[in-house]
Each structure stands twice: as structure tokens, then as C-alpha cells.
Design a protein around this motif. Sequence first.
Motif, short mmCIF file in Angstrom:
data_model
loop_
_atom_site.label_atom_id
_atom_site.label_comp_id
_atom_site.label_asym_id
_atom_site.label_seq_id
_atom_site.Cartn_x
_atom_site.Cartn_y
_atom_site.Cartn_z
N GLN A 230 -37.81 -22.61 -51.19
CA GLN A 230 -38.10 -22.56 -49.75
C GLN A 230 -38.13 -21.10 -49.28
O GLN A 230 -37.45 -20.24 -49.85
CB GLN A 230 -37.04 -23.33 -48.96
N LEU A 231 -38.90 -20.85 -48.23
CA LEU A 231 -38.77 -19.59 -47.52
C LEU A 231 -37.52 -19.72 -46.66
O LEU A 231 -37.16 -20.82 -46.24
CB LEU A 231 -39.99 -19.34 -46.62
N SER A 232 -36.85 -18.60 -46.42
CA SER A 232 -35.59 -18.68 -45.66
C SER A 232 -35.32 -17.32 -45.03
O SER A 232 -36.14 -16.40 -45.12
CB SER A 232 -34.46 -19.06 -46.61
N HIS A 233 -34.15 -17.19 -44.44
CA HIS A 233 -33.78 -15.90 -43.84
C HIS A 233 -33.47 -14.85 -44.91
O HIS A 233 -33.24 -13.69 -44.57
CB HIS A 233 -32.58 -16.09 -42.91
N VAL A 234 -33.45 -15.26 -46.18
CA VAL A 234 -33.24 -14.28 -47.26
C VAL A 234 -34.34 -14.32 -48.32
O VAL A 234 -34.27 -13.57 -49.29
CB VAL A 234 -31.84 -14.46 -47.92
N TYR B 272 -43.96 -21.96 -66.33
CA TYR B 272 -43.21 -22.28 -65.11
C TYR B 272 -43.97 -21.85 -63.85
O TYR B 272 -44.58 -20.78 -63.82
CB TYR B 272 -41.84 -21.59 -65.14
N THR B 273 -43.91 -22.69 -62.83
CA THR B 273 -44.57 -22.38 -61.56
C THR B 273 -43.58 -22.62 -60.42
O THR B 273 -42.56 -23.28 -60.60
CB THR B 273 -45.80 -23.29 -61.33
N VAL B 274 -43.94 -22.10 -59.25
CA VAL B 274 -43.08 -22.27 -58.06
C VAL B 274 -43.87 -22.98 -56.97
O VAL B 274 -44.99 -22.59 -56.66
CB VAL B 274 -42.60 -20.91 -57.51
N GLU B 275 -43.28 -24.02 -56.40
CA GLU B 275 -43.88 -24.70 -55.24
C GLU B 275 -42.90 -24.61 -54.09
O GLU B 275 -41.69 -24.72 -54.30
CB GLU B 275 -44.16 -26.18 -55.56
N LEU B 276 -43.44 -24.44 -52.88
CA LEU B 276 -42.55 -24.30 -51.71
C LEU B 276 -42.45 -25.60 -50.94
O LEU B 276 -43.45 -26.27 -50.67
CB LEU B 276 -43.05 -23.19 -50.80
N LEU B 277 -41.23 -25.91 -50.60
CA LEU B 277 -40.94 -27.10 -49.81
C LEU B 277 -40.90 -26.65 -48.34
O LEU B 277 -40.27 -25.65 -48.02
CB LEU B 277 -39.56 -27.60 -50.24
N HIS C 69 -30.60 -20.88 -48.67
CA HIS C 69 -30.19 -21.60 -49.89
C HIS C 69 -30.50 -23.09 -49.77
O HIS C 69 -30.05 -23.76 -48.85
CB HIS C 69 -28.73 -21.37 -50.25
N ILE C 70 -31.22 -23.56 -50.77
CA ILE C 70 -31.76 -24.92 -50.72
C ILE C 70 -30.77 -25.96 -51.25
O ILE C 70 -31.01 -27.17 -51.17
CB ILE C 70 -33.10 -24.95 -51.52
#
Length: 396
Positions: free
Chosen positions: A236-240, A257-262, A271-272
Amino acid sequence: MVLKKDTTTPSTMSSPTIISASNEYSPLRALIIGRAAHSLFPSEPPHMIRATMPTLHHPEFRPHHPFPADIVAKADQELDNFARVMTERFGLKVYRPKEVDWAKANEGRGGYTGAMPRDGLMVVGRTVVEACFGWGCRRGEIELAYHDVLEDIMEGAQKAGESVRVCRAPKIVGADTLYDGLLDDDKPEDRKDGAKQNGTFNSQNGNQTTHWAINNTRPAFDCADFMRFGTVLIGQLSHVTNPKGVDYLRAVLPAPYTVELLNTTDDHAMHIDATILPLRHGTLIYCPSRVTEEELRRHEVFGDWDLRPLPWNPEEEEEEEEKDEGPPRYMCSKWLALNAMSVDEKTIVVEERQERFARWLEEEFGMEVVRLPFRHVNSLGGSFHCATVDLVRKEL
Ligand code: NVA
């Protein structure tokens, strides 16, 4: 429901023993457990504290302010006990960080803690990735506390003939620009214009736009904003964590490996690991005030999973701190029960006073719940997931 077998984890020639993990739940063999000594309240600018920390405790977040000594001492006892249980009952290899005087870190400006390694380190396959911390007070945290652990890992890998990659964070040269245009002492008109600056980013949270406490001028991410589901990391995008941080992570991860955003709907996102909790391949618990089932299903990796919202809202429960005079949860929301750590697909470690959650896991999912005391560690900013880094999980 018939579940597809987890075929997404890359198979390996031999059975690795030093570094190998591609999910959050297959049988754990080795892990890092943090250390609490000398923890300080993180000292970051007020706009960041307002964005991420519980309002009641904002005055505590000031330079060189140690957490109460008795909380830190008891947190260390809880961490030691957790390490002992993992070693003696489950036969796991446990690595511990060095004790660091955080008051002296960052050339005397002060650091935070050695108790939350999940934020700073992540194992993806046979690669260890260090976070590009957004918080200035965390710069150097991994080097100071975990240098020796990383050395041990490299040495162990060499002896075992395993190929392991450790990807350390790049050093920031010159001034850090991550808060430019966002500090409280900026003129309001500058802040408004900040929206037009190259580095600024907002993200769509359902129907609303979240204005993050960092800009996008350099890569920033905490590892705890990501979780592994085979070859797909969900983050996730977040404040950090900003878009450049996600791009950086994508660039350093090994293929495939890949990254997907929730898309999480959490204005205080950081922190997710109190938003989603996978119990095993095919079963995931989530916080329904932060993410929807529809959004989870958008990710192919969860296509045929049993996705379960926590069926009660911990925010509406009586304040535990009032009920049992437990130590304050200075840095976390009441969703912290979800920050549990899986030993394997049937066994999970839960804070001993989260009895309602523990019983639900037992009765609804047939889990074996290991109840351990961790309330003082919770006070410092996280629970069992935050306080650990899983280094080896046996492939399913
Ligand atoms: N910042 C989040 C995650 C903590 C592990 C929360 O407080 O819920």
C-alpha cells in the motif's frame, strides 16, 4: 471451495536453510526477533505524528524522549520469552539484534527502537531487502542493530553454499527532501502550491483523496507496507511509502516477483499488517474499515481465497487500557490484534489478552493459537508480526 495449490512460489533446486520466504504462513524455520532496550519515542515533525499516531499520545513524540523504563524492560522480557518459545517449543533458529543506545543514534539526534525489524527488513525469495525509511529518526537503524545479523546470514549462506542477496538501502547524499512543502512551519500558500510540486503525490482512497505526510522526491518505503503471496507482493501507499519507493522495490526484487498495490481506505495508513492477515494459503482476514472484499478480489492472487472481515469493530470495544490498566498503545490502532505471526498454516501467535480474537481463530478456522504476553511490546509500536522478520519458511 477447491483452492488452486500454491504454485506461484518459485521452486528451488535444494532446500535452503538461511534465507527463503515467499509468503507469510508456510512452516517457519528461522526468524529475527527484535530488542526493546533504549527505545525512544520517534521524533518526527508534527505533521507526520498527526498523520500516523493516536491523538491522545501526540505530546509524547518529542526529541530524546525515552519510552517509560518499566515498559521497555517488560517489553524486553516479552521479546526474550517469545524467542525462547520459538526456539524451545518450535525448534526455530532465532537471530537477535545488537543492543543499541538509540539516544546516540543519528549523530546524537536520536533513533527509535530495535524492537520492530519488520519495518526495516524483508525477505523475498532468497533476497533480503532493507527499507528506504521515510522517517529520518530510523536512518541507520538496520546498520546499527542488524549489521551483525546480516553478516551472520551471509556467512551462513556461504558455508551452506546458498546464494543469498542482501540489498541495503541507498545512502541519502545531501539534504533529505521528503518533507519539503509539507512541514508545519511552511507558509500555508507554499503547502497549497505543494500539490503542484513534482514530488507531491496524493492517492485516491475510495471517494476521498489522502494527502500523505511525505512527498515523492526520493524513494521511501517501510517493508511492513508489503506482504508476500507467492511471487506477488501486495502493498500500500502510506505516510511512509511513496510511489518512488514502490518503483525502487520493484526494481530490486528478483524475477519473477512483482508488486501490486491495494487501495486501502485508511487516512492514517502506515504498515499493512493490521489491515490484512493471511492465515494460510487460501484464507485471509481483513479489516473492513480499511479495505473492501471487492478491492481484495481485484487482485488475481486472492481470486479463489476465503476472505473474511473481522466480524466486530475493535474500535467500538471498551478501551483495554481502561479495563485492565495495561500499558498505553502509544503508536497503534485497536486493529493491532491482526498483527499476529504465523508459525505455519495451522499455528499462530496472538497476544494473550486478545482472547476474543484467539477464540475466533480457533473456532472458525481451526487454528492452534499460541497465546503469549506482548502488551509492553505493543506499547512500543507493534505486535508479533512487527517484531519479527521471517528468514526461512519451508516451501509448501
Ligand atoms: N499503523 C497500523 C499498523 C500497526 C501494525 C495500525 O496502527 O493499525
